[in-house]
Enzyme design. Structure first.
Site, short mmCIF file in Angstrom:
data_model
loop_
_atom_site.label_atom_id
_atom_site.label_comp_id
_atom_site.label_asym_id
_atom_site.label_seq_id
_atom_site.Cartn_x
_atom_site.Cartn_y
_atom_site.Cartn_z
N LYS A 1 -15.70 100.86 43.94
CA LYS A 1 -14.24 100.96 43.99
C LYS A 1 -13.75 102.36 43.62
O LYS A 1 -12.56 102.63 43.57
CB LYS A 1 -13.60 99.95 43.01
CG LYS A 1 -13.67 98.51 43.43
CD LYS A 1 -12.65 97.62 42.73
CE LYS A 1 -12.84 97.44 41.26
NZ LYS A 1 -11.88 96.50 40.62
N LYS B 1 -14.12 103.67 40.73
CA LYS B 1 -13.60 103.62 39.35
C LYS B 1 -14.76 103.70 38.36
O LYS B 1 -15.85 103.21 38.64
CB LYS B 1 -12.91 102.27 39.10
CG LYS B 1 -11.48 102.18 39.53
CD LYS B 1 -10.84 100.90 38.97
CE LYS B 1 -9.34 101.00 39.05
NZ LYS B 1 -8.63 99.89 38.40
N1 C2G Z 1 -1.52 95.08 35.99
C1 C2G Z 1 -0.20 94.71 35.68
N2 C2G Z 1 0.59 95.59 34.98
C2 C2G Z 1 0.12 96.80 34.58
C3 C2G Z 1 -1.23 97.17 34.87
C4 C2G Z 1 -2.03 96.28 35.58
O1 C2G Z 1 0.27 93.61 36.03
N3 C2G Z 1 0.94 97.62 33.90
C5 C2G Z 1 -2.34 94.14 36.77
C6 C2G Z 1 -2.82 94.72 38.11
O2 C2G Z 1 -1.81 94.62 39.08
C7 C2G Z 1 -4.03 93.84 38.42
C8 C2G Z 1 -4.58 93.49 37.02
O3 C2G Z 1 -3.55 93.88 36.07
O4 C2G Z 1 -3.64 92.64 39.10
C9 C2G Z 1 -5.87 94.22 36.70
O5 C2G Z 1 -5.66 95.59 36.96
P1 C2G Z 1 -6.93 96.53 37.19
O6 C2G Z 1 -7.91 96.31 36.12
O7 C2G Z 1 -6.43 97.91 37.44
O8 C2G Z 1 -7.49 95.91 38.56
P2 C2G Z 1 -8.25 96.67 39.73
O9 C2G Z 1 -9.27 97.56 39.19
O10 C2G Z 1 -7.21 97.22 40.63
O11 C2G Z 1 -9.05 95.48 40.42
O12 C2G Z 1 -10.67 92.75 43.92
C10 C2G Z 1 -9.53 93.27 43.29
C11 C2G Z 1 -9.86 94.31 42.28
O13 C2G Z 1 -10.88 93.90 41.45
C12 C2G Z 1 -8.63 94.69 41.45
#
Ligand code: C2G
Length: 133
Positions: free
Chosen positions: A48, A50
């Site tokens: 990803k 990341k």
């Molecule tokens: N999130 C949120 N508010 C924030 C930060 C994050 O609601 N201020 C939500 C994101 O929208 C997401 C969840 O927290 O739904 C987890 O965020 P991440 O860990 O950044 O997820 P990501 O790495 O984008 O992984 O298959 C999908 C991926 O695994 C998503």
């Protein structure tokens, strides 16, 4: 079917767990009776583009001890969502709205919901503040 018999699933890295993550999970739990969280492995995060600060095992331990989370599974690939939905008989697939539209194809299998993100907090911003890559 009454709302409180529904299974909800979400996916994420949840690195440096913060209030944005917590508020999303609490709102997701209100959509059903069981909340499953698929946590991205460190290997999948490389795919990803990341790199998480907190290793996978610790992120799983944290999520597994959040009151509103009933089950934690690993997220190892983009392709696993359909089989997860079938395996866990998921009623609702949900993500934060930064993923809006990206998973609409799952509507064939269950309800797809995108919830407003919590403004003003993100792992990326925390990393910048802490001068972490
Ligand atoms: N999130 C949120 N508010 C924030 C930060 C994050 O609601 N201020 C939500 C994101 O929208 C997401 C969840 O927290 O739904 C987890 O965020 P991440 O860990 O950044 O997820 P990501 O790495 O984008 O992984 O298959 C999908 C991926 O695994 C998503």
């Amino acid at each position: 079917m009454k709302t409180n018999e529904r299974t909800v699933i979400t996916y994420g890295t949840f690195d440096m767990f913060h209030v944005g993550h917590l508020r999303l999970l609490r709102r997701l739990k209100m959509l059903g009776s069981e909340l499953i969280v698929a946590v991205s492995t460190d290997e999948f995060n490389v795919l990803k583009g990341k790199k998480s600060v907190i290793p996978y095992e610790q992120r799983v331990e944290i999520l597994g001890n959040i009151k509103c989370v009933d089950k934690v599974i690993s997220e190892d690939s983009w392709e696993q969502k359909v089989s997860d939905i079938k395996k866990y008989e998921v009623d609702v697939f949900a993500m934060g709205h930064d993923w809006k539209g990206k998973f609409d194809f799952l509507q064939e299998y269950c309800e797809v919901v995108y919830l407003e993100r919590t403004p003003g907090i993100s792992t990326r911003d925390l990393k910048v503040k802490l001068k972490l890559k």
